[in-house]
Design a protein around this motif. Structure first.
Motif, PDB file in Angstrom:
ATOM      1  N   MET A   1       0.663  -1.003   0.009  1.00 30.91           N
ATOM      2  CA  MET A   1       0.048   0.097  -0.080  1.00 30.91           C
ATOM      3  C   MET A   1       0.903   1.342   0.127  1.00 30.91           C
ATOM      4  O   MET A   1       1.967   1.270   0.696  1.00 30.91           O
ATOM      5  CB  MET A   1      -0.976   0.191   1.229  1.00 30.91           C
ATOM      6  N   ALA A   2       0.581   2.286  -0.880  1.00 34.26           N
ATOM      7  CA  ALA A   2       1.380   3.604  -1.042  1.00 34.26           C
ATOM      8  C   ALA A   2       0.589   4.516  -0.388  1.00 34.26           C
ATOM      9  O   ALA A   2      -0.725   4.762  -0.510  1.00 34.26           O
ATOM     10  CB  ALA A   2       1.879   3.665  -2.411  1.00 34.26           C
ATOM     11  N   ARG A   3       1.153   5.636   0.122  1.00 34.71           N
ATOM     12  CA  ARG A   3       0.573   7.027   0.441  1.00 34.71           C
ATOM     13  C   ARG A   3       0.754   7.860  -0.973  1.00 34.71           C
ATOM     14  O   ARG A   3       1.668   8.076  -1.460  1.00 34.71           O
ATOM     15  CB  ARG A   3       1.156   7.708   1.619  1.00 34.71           C
ATOM     16  N   ILE A   4      -0.654   7.846  -1.623  1.00 37.51           N
ATOM     17  CA  ILE A   4      -0.506   8.870  -2.760  1.00 37.51           C
ATOM     18  C   ILE A   4      -1.280  10.168  -2.753  1.00 37.51           C
ATOM     19  O   ILE A   4      -2.522  10.158  -2.221  1.00 37.51           O
ATOM     20  CB  ILE A   4      -1.360   8.166  -3.972  1.00 37.51           C
ATOM     21  N   LEU A   5      -0.545  11.278  -3.096  1.00 33.87           N
ATOM     22  CA  LEU A   5      -1.314  12.559  -2.936  1.00 33.87           C
ATOM     23  C   LEU A   5      -1.647  12.758  -4.463  1.00 33.87           C
ATOM     24  O   LEU A   5      -0.753  12.609  -5.515  1.00 33.87           O
ATOM     25  CB  LEU A   5      -0.210  13.593  -2.759  1.00 33.87           C
ATOM     26  N   ILE A   6      -2.943  13.275  -4.739  1.00 33.60           N
ATOM     27  CA  ILE A   6      -3.408  13.378  -6.234  1.00 33.60           C
ATOM     28  C   ILE A   6      -3.635  14.836  -6.241  1.00 33.60           C
ATOM     29  O   ILE A   6      -4.740  15.340  -5.635  1.00 33.60           O
ATOM     30  CB  ILE A   6      -4.374  12.650  -6.286  1.00 33.60           C
ATOM     31  N   THR A   7      -2.997  15.656  -7.143  1.00 31.91           N
ATOM     32  CA  THR A   7      -3.214  16.991  -7.196  1.00 31.91           C
ATOM     33  C   THR A   7      -4.363  16.871  -8.389  1.00 31.91           C
ATOM     34  O   THR A   7      -4.435  16.122  -9.081  1.00 31.91           O
ATOM     35  CB  THR A   7      -2.108  17.806  -7.881  1.00 31.91           C
ATOM     36  N   GLY A   8      -5.268  17.742  -8.371  1.00 30.55           N
ATOM     37  CA  GLY A   8      -6.311  17.857  -9.224  1.00 30.55           C
ATOM     38  C   GLY A   8      -7.245  16.575  -8.992  1.00 30.55           C
ATOM     39  O   GLY A   8      -7.995  16.407 -10.114  1.00 30.55           O
ATOM     40  N   VAL A  70       4.355   8.555  -3.255  1.00 29.42           N
ATOM     41  CA  VAL A  70       4.189   9.027  -4.759  1.00 29.42           C
ATOM     42  C   VAL A  70       3.200  10.075  -4.986  1.00 29.42           C
ATOM     43  O   VAL A  70       2.366  10.544  -4.191  1.00 29.42           O
ATOM     44  CB  VAL A  70       4.118   7.855  -5.841  1.00 29.42           C
ATOM     45  N   ILE A  71       3.499  11.174  -6.111  1.00 29.05           N
ATOM     46  CA  ILE A  71       2.421  12.218  -6.250  1.00 29.05           C
ATOM     47  C   ILE A  71       1.969  11.891  -7.538  1.00 29.05           C
ATOM     48  O   ILE A  71       2.846  11.519  -8.575  1.00 29.05           O
ATOM     49  CB  ILE A  71       3.040  13.503  -6.027  1.00 29.05           C
ATOM     50  N   ASN A 100       6.511  24.568  -7.890  1.00 27.28           N
ATOM     51  CA  ASN A 100       6.339  24.309  -6.767  1.00 27.28           C
ATOM     52  C   ASN A 100       6.110  23.064  -5.961  1.00 27.28           C
ATOM     53  O   ASN A 100       6.666  22.614  -5.066  1.00 27.28           O
ATOM     54  CB  ASN A 100       4.878  25.136  -6.250  1.00 27.28           C
ATOM     55  N   LEU A 101       5.311  22.323  -6.947  1.00 29.41           N
ATOM     56  CA  LEU A 101       5.343  20.748  -6.526  1.00 29.41           C
ATOM     57  C   LEU A 101       6.621  20.183  -6.437  1.00 29.41           C
ATOM     58  O   LEU A 101       6.798  19.225  -5.563  1.00 29.41           O
ATOM     59  CB  LEU A 101       4.091  20.152  -7.646  1.00 29.41           C
ATOM     60  N   HIS A 108      10.900  17.254   0.649  1.00 31.59           N
ATOM     61  CA  HIS A 108      10.572  16.005   1.628  1.00 31.59           C
ATOM     62  C   HIS A 108      10.661  14.524   1.119  1.00 31.59           C
ATOM     63  O   HIS A 108       9.953  13.630   1.839  1.00 31.59           O
ATOM     64  CB  HIS A 108       9.044  16.156   1.691  1.00 31.59           C
ATOM     65  N   GLY A 109      11.506  14.599   0.343  1.00 30.22           N
ATOM     66  CA  GLY A 109      12.127  13.185   0.121  1.00 30.22           C
ATOM     67  C   GLY A 109      10.855  12.258  -0.750  1.00 30.22           C
ATOM     68  O   GLY A 109      10.991  10.965  -0.660  1.00 30.22           O
ATOM     69  N   VAL A 110       9.828  12.908  -1.435  1.00 28.01           N
ATOM     70  CA  VAL A 110       9.068  11.960  -2.149  1.00 28.01           C
ATOM     71  C   VAL A 110       9.935  11.291  -3.003  1.00 28.01           C
ATOM     72  O   VAL A 110      11.047  11.834  -3.990  1.00 28.01           O
ATOM     73  CB  VAL A 110       8.024  13.019  -3.035  1.00 28.01           C
ATOM     74  N   ARG A 111       9.386   9.892  -3.731  1.00 29.10           N
ATOM     75  CA  ARG A 111      10.247   9.078  -4.645  1.00 29.10           C
ATOM     76  C   ARG A 111      10.044   9.157  -5.788  1.00 29.10           C
ATOM     77  O   ARG A 111      10.770   8.915  -6.618  1.00 29.10           O
ATOM     78  CB  ARG A 111      10.282   7.853  -4.047  1.00 29.10           C
ATOM     79  N   ARG A 112       8.641   9.337  -6.163  1.00 30.99           N
ATOM     80  CA  ARG A 112       8.289   9.352  -7.519  1.00 30.99           C
ATOM     81  C   ARG A 112       6.996  10.391  -7.813  1.00 30.99           C
ATOM     82  O   ARG A 112       6.217  10.763  -6.986  1.00 30.99           O
ATOM     83  CB  ARG A 112       7.663   7.855  -7.965  1.00 30.99           C
TER      84      ARG A 112
END
Length: 317
Positions: A1-8, A70-71, A100-101, A108-112
């Motif tokens: 399971m990943a923590r995913i931020l989704i813009t838009g 991941v974003i 900015n993103l 913050h060390g986001v990997r992808r």
């Protein structure tokens, strides 16, 4: 399971990515300014924060608190006409917002990061008998296309110099449930709502009024969401075409929609629209290889129209 931020993530495509990610068991946070998205596009299971990409401080606070693995970057100014009317705003959202993103992700060390881009606008006019493809000619001829291509290059720079793994998805013409009928990209939504109003379907000519209209590569949003999840898992090429390889003229699109809906409507030819690309088709092999099978146009159109019909019935009930 990943923590995913989704813009838009409340928009047309982003909401489908969010829903699929939740269904696959990922922890999802949506970041959206609600300029075109709607909270009703996602279930209550999806956590939503309202903010704008251009607000670097708010964005950094969200990424710092959520610590995504991941974003999925779906947020954009995606209207070609608006990019001509206000190229500065187009660049502010698509270039500066993306920067900015990227800066916050680096800190913050986001990997992808997986970034939604546009094959249709970047490849521009695609001659008959050929397809636009990664590594082929790039013909950006609108502020929107230029801003998205610039954002792709910035992502490549951050990947090379800062170790942030980037993936770019170049979409063809995406259609499906929840698409807005406003704007030139929503022709399936426009046709569907015209049918439900009993209005004629209007075809902008390719060369002249009354011809079969411009040719586009229509890809179903469910397939686009599946491609996004594969990219977030690192299973697609760094720059990837999301199209079917099949060109469909506007009249054929209208006729297929009519056939699948069981509706009857007049089809009216109008003059070509200034600035329209006459033919846009992407290489379909990458998506077929990745998904195994893509949704046939007739099936996707039937699903889409049924959604609009059910939505209208819900409003009227």
């Amino acid at each position: 399971m990943a923590r995913i931020l989704i813009t838009g993530g409340l928009g047309f495509i982003g909401s489908h990515v969010a829903e699929l990610a939740v269904a696959e068991g990922h922890q999802v946070l949506v970041f959206d300014n609600l300029s075109s998205g709607h909270r009703s596009n996602v279930s209550a299971a999806v956590r939503v924060l309202e903010a704008d990409l251009r607000d670097a401080e708010a964005l950094d606070s969200v990424i710092g608190a959520f610590q995504p693995d991941v974003i999925s970057h779906q947020a954009a100014q995606a209207s070609v006409p608006k990019s001509f009317l206000n190229p500065l705003e187009d660049a502010e959202v698509n270039v500066l917002g993306t920067l900015n993103l990227l800066e916050s992700a680096r800190r913050h060390g986001v990997r992808r990061i997986v970034m939604a881009s546009t094959g249709g606008a970047i490849y521009g006019e695609v001659p008959d008998g050929t397809v636009g493809h990664v590594g082929g000619p790039e013909r950006p001829s609108t502020p929107y296309a230029v801003s998205k291509l610039a954002a792709e290059h910035y992502l490549a720079v951050y990947s090379h110099h800062h170790g942030l793994v980037g993936s770019v998805l170049r979409y063809s013409n995406v259609y499906g449930e929840r698409q807005s009928a406003s704007g030139e990209a929503g022709v399936v939504a426009i046709f569907s709502q015209s049918l439900l109003r009993g209005a004629p379907l209007r075809i902008n000519g390719r060369f002249c009024s009354g011809d079969r209209g411009c040719i586009r590569d229509y890809v179903y949003v469910g397939d686009v969401a599946r491609a996004n999840l594969l990219a977030l898992a690192g299973r697609l090429a760094p720059v990837f075409d999301v199209g079917t390889g099949v060109g469909t003229d506007a009249r054929t699109l209208a006729e297929t929609l009519l056939s699948g809906s069981g509706m009857v409507s007049q089809i009216i030819g109008t003059e070509p629209r200034q600035g329209d690309v006459q033919r846009s088709v992407l290489d379909g092999a990458p998506l077929r290889d990745a998904l195994g099978q893509v949704t046939p146009l007739s099936e996707g159109l039937a699903r889409t129209f049924n959604w609009y019909r059910q939505s209208q019935e819900t409003v009227l009930s």
